[in-house]
Design a protein around this motif. Sequence first.
Motif, PDB file in Angstrom:
ATOM      1  N   LEU A   8     -24.967   5.492  18.137  1.00  0.00           N
ATOM      2  CA  LEU A   8     -26.425   5.597  18.076  1.00  0.00           C
ATOM      3  C   LEU A   8     -26.842   6.695  17.101  1.00  0.00           C
ATOM      4  N   TYR A   9     -27.720   6.324  16.178  1.00  0.00           N
ATOM      5  CA  TYR A   9     -28.332   7.269  15.247  1.00  0.00           C
ATOM      6  C   TYR A   9     -29.839   7.213  15.445  1.00  0.00           C
ATOM      7  N   VAL A  10     -30.496   8.370  15.331  1.00  0.00           N
ATOM      8  CA  VAL A  10     -31.950   8.447  15.499  1.00  0.00           C
ATOM      9  C   VAL A  10     -32.566   9.043  14.237  1.00  0.00           C
ATOM     10  N   TYR A  11     -33.871   8.868  14.116  1.00  0.00           N
ATOM     11  CA  TYR A  11     -34.596   9.466  13.003  1.00  0.00           C
ATOM     12  C   TYR A  11     -36.053   9.652  13.396  1.00  0.00           C
ATOM     13  N   LYS A  12     -36.731  10.563  12.679  1.00  0.00           N
ATOM     14  CA  LYS A  12     -38.184  10.696  12.775  1.00  0.00           C
ATOM     15  C   LYS A  12     -38.709  10.594  11.352  1.00  0.00           C
ATOM     16  N   CYS A  13     -39.558   9.618  11.127  1.00  0.00           N
ATOM     17  CA  CYS A  13     -40.097   9.367   9.795  1.00  0.00           C
ATOM     18  C   CYS A  13     -41.107  10.450   9.414  1.00  0.00           C
ATOM     19  N   ASP A  27     -18.851   6.935  13.160  1.00  0.00           N
ATOM     20  CA  ASP A  27     -19.631   8.169  13.274  1.00  0.00           C
ATOM     21  C   ASP A  27     -19.766   8.890  11.934  1.00  0.00           C
ATOM     22  N   SER A  28     -19.695   8.161  10.834  1.00  0.00           N
ATOM     23  CA  SER A  28     -19.738   8.790   9.514  1.00  0.00           C
ATOM     24  C   SER A  28     -21.082   8.623   8.809  1.00  0.00           C
ATOM     25  N   HIS A  29     -22.123   8.209   9.518  1.00  0.00           N
ATOM     26  CA  HIS A  29     -23.423   7.952   8.886  1.00  0.00           C
ATOM     27  C   HIS A  29     -24.432   9.079   9.071  1.00  0.00           C
ATOM     28  N   ASP A  30     -24.025  10.199   9.703  1.00  0.00           N
ATOM     29  CA  ASP A  30     -24.930  11.319   9.924  1.00  0.00           C
ATOM     30  C   ASP A  30     -25.454  11.824   8.583  1.00  0.00           C
ATOM     31  N   GLY A  31     -26.769  11.924   8.445  1.00  0.00           N
ATOM     32  CA  GLY A  31     -27.397  12.384   7.216  1.00  0.00           C
ATOM     33  C   GLY A  31     -27.623  11.283   6.180  1.00  0.00           C
ATOM     34  N   GLU A  32     -27.119  10.107   6.448  1.00  0.00           N
ATOM     35  CA  GLU A  32     -27.273   8.976   5.531  1.00  0.00           C
ATOM     36  C   GLU A  32     -28.742   8.561   5.451  1.00  0.00           C
ATOM     37  N   VAL A  33     -29.166   8.111   4.289  1.00  0.00           N
ATOM     38  CA  VAL A  33     -30.539   7.665   4.099  1.00  0.00           C
ATOM     39  C   VAL A  33     -30.661   6.200   4.515  1.00  0.00           C
ATOM     40  N   SER A  34     -31.696   5.909   5.296  1.00  0.00           N
ATOM     41  CA  SER A  34     -32.003   4.551   5.717  1.00  0.00           C
ATOM     42  C   SER A  34     -33.497   4.346   5.523  1.00  0.00           C
ATOM     43  N   SER A  37     -38.187   1.675  10.355  1.00  0.00           N
ATOM     44  CA  SER A  37     -38.456   0.299  10.781  1.00  0.00           C
ATOM     45  C   SER A  37     -39.943   0.009  10.906  1.00  0.00           C
ATOM     46  N   PHE A  38     -40.777   1.055  10.892  1.00  0.00           N
ATOM     47  CA  PHE A  38     -42.217   0.876  11.039  1.00  0.00           C
ATOM     48  C   PHE A  38     -42.930   0.775   9.690  1.00  0.00           C
ATOM     49  N   CYS A  39     -42.645   1.743   8.791  1.00  0.00           N
ATOM     50  CA  CYS A  39     -43.389   1.759   7.520  1.00  0.00           C
ATOM     51  C   CYS A  39     -42.521   1.549   6.283  1.00  0.00           C
ATOM     52  N   GLY A  40     -41.205   1.574   6.431  1.00  0.00           N
ATOM     53  CA  GLY A  40     -40.310   1.344   5.310  1.00  0.00           C
ATOM     54  C   GLY A  40     -39.983   2.563   4.467  1.00  0.00           C
ATOM     55  N   ALA A  41     -40.509   3.727   4.830  1.00  0.00           N
ATOM     56  CA  ALA A  41     -40.222   4.951   4.075  1.00  0.00           C
ATOM     57  C   ALA A  41     -38.766   5.375   4.299  1.00  0.00           C
ATOM     58  N   PRO A  42     -38.192   6.126   3.349  1.00  0.00           N
ATOM     59  CA  PRO A  42     -36.826   6.601   3.539  1.00  0.00           C
ATOM     60  C   PRO A  42     -36.762   7.636   4.673  1.00  0.00           C
ATOM     61  N   VAL A  43     -35.695   7.551   5.464  1.00  0.00           N
ATOM     62  CA  VAL A  43     -35.470   8.488   6.578  1.00  0.00           C
ATOM     63  C   VAL A  43     -34.012   8.911   6.565  1.00  0.00           C
ATOM     64  N   ALA A  44     -33.727  10.074   7.139  1.00  0.00           N
ATOM     65  CA  ALA A  44     -32.354  10.555   7.271  1.00  0.00           C
ATOM     66  C   ALA A  44     -31.884  10.294   8.701  1.00  0.00           C
ATOM     67  N   LEU A  45     -30.742   9.630   8.834  1.00  0.00           N
ATOM     68  CA  LEU A  45     -30.193   9.327  10.149  1.00  0.00           C
ATOM     69  C   LEU A  45     -29.508  10.551  10.734  1.00  0.00           C
ATOM     70  N   GLU A  46     -29.650  10.716  12.044  1.00  0.00           N
ATOM     71  CA  GLU A  46     -29.019  11.824  12.749  1.00  0.00           C
ATOM     72  C   GLU A  46     -28.204  11.258  13.901  1.00  0.00           C
ATOM     73  N   TRP A  47     -26.931  11.629  13.960  1.00  0.00           N
ATOM     74  CA  TRP A  47     -26.042  11.172  15.018  1.00  0.00           C
ATOM     75  C   TRP A  47     -26.562  11.716  16.337  1.00  0.00           C
ATOM     76  N   ASP A  48     -26.800  10.857  17.311  1.00  0.00           N
ATOM     77  CA  ASP A  48     -27.414  11.254  18.574  1.00  0.00           C
ATOM     78  C   ASP A  48     -26.367  11.722  19.583  1.00  0.00           C
TER      79      ASP A  48
END
Length: 71
Positions: A8-13, A27-34, A37-48
């Motif tokens: 599980l990864y979380v983000y706040k846009c 578990d290697s996606h921490d800090g990855e840009v995604s 899902s609401f507005c399409g802006a880039p977000v940084a994923l955080e390992w939960d």
Amino acid sequence: MTRAGQVLYVYKCAECGHRGEQRLDGDSHDGEVSTCSFCGAPVALEWDGGVTFDTSKSIADEAIARARARK
């Protein structure tokens, strides 16, 4: 439905304030840009905190089943 071994990864846009989550393999996606899902802006994923999802039987369930089968 999630697949076995997903993390599980979380983000706040920063653009719209939406708090979202994504489940990805490994578990290697921490800090990855995604993307949000609401507005399409880039977000940084955080390992939960190391939360993983495993839809298969747990190791304990499998061990119990094997022990019962041996009786």
